[in-house]
Design a protein around this motif. Structure first.
Motif, PDB file in Angstrom:
ATOM      1  N   LYS A  41      42.488  39.267  35.887  1.00 11.12           N
ATOM      2  CA  LYS A  41      43.253  40.231  36.673  1.00 11.12           C
ATOM      3  C   LYS A  41      42.758  40.185  38.114  1.00 11.12           C
ATOM      4  CE  LYS A  41      45.761  43.881  37.765  1.00 11.12           C
ATOM      5  NZ  LYS A  41      47.241  43.859  37.795  1.00 11.12           N
ATOM      6  N   LYS A  42      43.670  39.936  39.034  1.00 14.66           N
ATOM      7  CA  LYS A  42      43.332  39.949  40.456  1.00 14.66           C
ATOM      8  C   LYS A  42      43.418  41.396  40.930  1.00 14.66           C
ATOM      9  CE  LYS A  42      44.155  37.292  44.660  1.00 14.66           C
ATOM     10  NZ  LYS A  42      44.935  36.192  45.279  1.00 14.66           N
ATOM     11  N   VAL A  43      42.248  41.992  41.219  1.00 16.63           N
ATOM     12  CA  VAL A  43      42.233  43.406  41.585  1.00 16.63           C
ATOM     13  C   VAL A  43      42.452  43.625  43.082  1.00 16.63           C
ATOM     14  CG1 VAL A  43      40.843  44.086  39.605  1.00 16.63           C
ATOM     15  CG2 VAL A  43      39.701  43.409  41.726  1.00 16.63           C
ATOM     16  N   ASN A  44      42.201  42.581  43.881  1.00 12.49           N
ATOM     17  CA  ASN A  44      42.593  42.596  45.283  1.00 12.49           C
ATOM     18  C   ASN A  44      42.679  41.150  45.769  1.00 12.49           C
ATOM     19  OD1 ASN A  44      39.961  41.716  46.075  1.00 12.49           O
ATOM     20  ND2 ASN A  44      39.239  43.825  46.173  1.00 12.49           N
ATOM     21  N   GLU A  45      42.810  40.941  47.051  1.00 13.46           N
ATOM     22  CA  GLU A  45      43.045  39.588  47.573  1.00 13.46           C
ATOM     23  C   GLU A  45      41.898  38.628  47.304  1.00 13.46           C
ATOM     24  OE1 GLU A  45      44.075  39.785  51.683  1.00 13.46           O
ATOM     25  OE2 GLU A  45      45.989  40.805  51.337  1.00 13.46           O
ATOM     26  N   THR A  46      40.686  39.135  47.164  1.00 15.25           N
ATOM     27  CA  THR A  46      39.519  38.250  47.027  1.00 15.25           C
ATOM     28  C   THR A  46      38.803  38.363  45.688  1.00 15.25           C
ATOM     29  OG1 THR A  46      38.076  39.913  48.062  1.00 15.25           O
ATOM     30  CG2 THR A  46      39.115  38.290  49.522  1.00 15.25           C
ATOM     31  N   THR A 104      34.894  37.058  40.379  1.00 15.52           N
ATOM     32  CA  THR A 104      34.555  36.781  41.778  1.00 15.52           C
ATOM     33  C   THR A 104      34.197  38.070  42.521  1.00 15.52           C
ATOM     34  OG1 THR A 104      36.881  36.951  42.404  1.00 15.52           O
ATOM     35  CG2 THR A 104      36.069  34.768  41.796  1.00 15.52           C
ATOM     36  N   GLY A 105      33.835  37.909  43.795  1.00 14.53           N
ATOM     37  CA  GLY A 105      33.472  39.045  44.623  1.00 14.53           C
ATOM     38  C   GLY A 105      31.977  39.298  44.605  1.00 14.53           C
ATOM     39  N   GLU A 106      31.571  40.308  45.349  1.00 15.20           N
ATOM     40  CA  GLU A 106      30.157  40.683  45.412  1.00 15.20           C
ATOM     41  C   GLU A 106      29.856  41.690  44.311  1.00 15.20           C
ATOM     42  OE1 GLU A 106      26.980  42.690  48.594  1.00 15.20           O
ATOM     43  OE2 GLU A 106      29.011  42.141  49.230  1.00 15.20           O
TER      44      GLU A 106
END
Length: 337
Positions: A41-46, A104-106
């Motif tokens: 699931k892409k929760v935002n652009e990054t 992905t992401g921090e």
């Protein structure tokens, strides 16, 4: 995955460790016996959250969604429990927190962030046609238990709920409990010559937060700086505690959520848990008095449902005791279809 001590350390306490090898991961055995489907699931652009659904190839009725506690815990951490559930005809869904595993992401598992990511990936799980008629339950461990209640508050409700070593009521109460148990991870946030001084400062700040529900951390600090002298508390003792993240956490109260639960719920905790107080949990649930909730305390087990002496530096920390696994499976099997 490697677990990193962060400023938002609330649950793992002395068991937090930092290693170069990913020693808390363990592969699922006999994967050929199960159906496996990756979900994202892409929760935002990054940022994209990845999860995995594992189900028996034979007919089954229930799926358990596992939400891990604090730390950089990947979906492979609870594979001892996953194997047992699958062998007992219960499907399992797990996901990597942001910045962990494939996600992905921090890395960030603050409750609001963790809850938002969970709701996102769970919405994708619910779209799968093969599980439309299955019962789906949440199993929240520690911080994961807080996340389940926050999701329920946003009307994301399971068919059944299992809260494993999760704080009931105001989760902030675990700080004082851990300080009393000699856990020192809060020594930089709440300063004192001894445990008594630390708990006195902590209680003062929590009272101040409750008395001023709409004040920011900075506004609370300005009040406390002036007023703390009157109660003989040094402002330095709590200055590091009055941060936005900690104040936000201190304001969490899931009492009403538990009062309103209308689906089968099991609250289960180890008698030897030194991170979340079993006695306080029982008292809170007795006061809540919801007949849909069952409380179970298991003797001789700790926060991770393992016995004293279990290595905290390997995946053995997740090798939960057979009494815990059996109780979960039997409780799920007892639910009315």
């Amino acid at each position: 995955m490697k677990i990193v001590l962060t400023t938002f350390l609330l649950f793992i306490s002395t068991f937090i460790f930092s290693q170069e090898k990913f020693n808390n991961e363990k592969e699922i055995k006999n994967t050929q016996n199960y159906n496996i489907q990756e979900i994202s699931k892409k929760v935002n652009e990054t940022i994209t959250i990845f999860g995995t659904l594992l189900t028996p190839k034979s007919n089954y009725n229930n799926i358990l969604v596992i939400l891990s506690g604090t730390g950089k815990t990947s979906q492979k951490a609870h594979n001892y429990l996953t194997n047992y559930l699958l062998k007992n005809n219960i499907g399992v869904f797990k996901f990597d927190k942001r910045g962990v595993g494939k996600s992905t992401g921090e890395y960030n598992d603050q409750p609001k962030i963790y809850t938002s990511d969970f709701i996102g990936i769970y919405s994708e799980l619910r779209k799968l046609e093969p599980i439309k008629n299955k019962k789906i339950g949440f199993l929240g461990h520690s911080l994961g238990g807080i996340v389940t209640t926050m999701a329920i508050e946003q009307n994301v409700k399971p068919d059944f709920l299992i809260q494993w070593s999760a704080p009931i009521g105001k989760p902030r109460e675990l700080l004082g409990y851990q300080i009393k148990n000699g856990i020192k991870n809060y020594n930089k946030s709440i300063i004192g010559k001894n445990k008594e001084e630390q708990i006195k400062s902590l209680n003062y700040i929590h009272h101040l937060i409750d008395k001023n529900p709409n004040k920011t951390a900075l506004e609370l600090w300005k009040i406390a700086k002036k007023e703390s002298k009157k109660v003989n508390i040094n402002k330095k003792s709590f200055s590091n505690y009055l941060t936005p993240i900690k104040v936000e956490f201190a304001r969490i109260n899931n009492t009403k959520t538990y009062q309103n639960i209308d689906f089968p719920t099991l609250v289960i905790i180890g008698e030897e848990d030194i991170l979340v107080d079993p006695k306080q949990s029982k008292v809170e649930l007795n006061e809540i008095g919801n007949s849909n909730i069952i409380f179970k305390e298991i003797k001789n087990l700790n926060h991770f449902m393992t016995k004293k002496g279990t290595s905290q530096l390997t995946n053995e920390i997740y090798n939960v005791d057979i009494s815990f696994k059996k109780y979960l499976v039997n409780w799920i099997a007892s639910l009315k279809s």
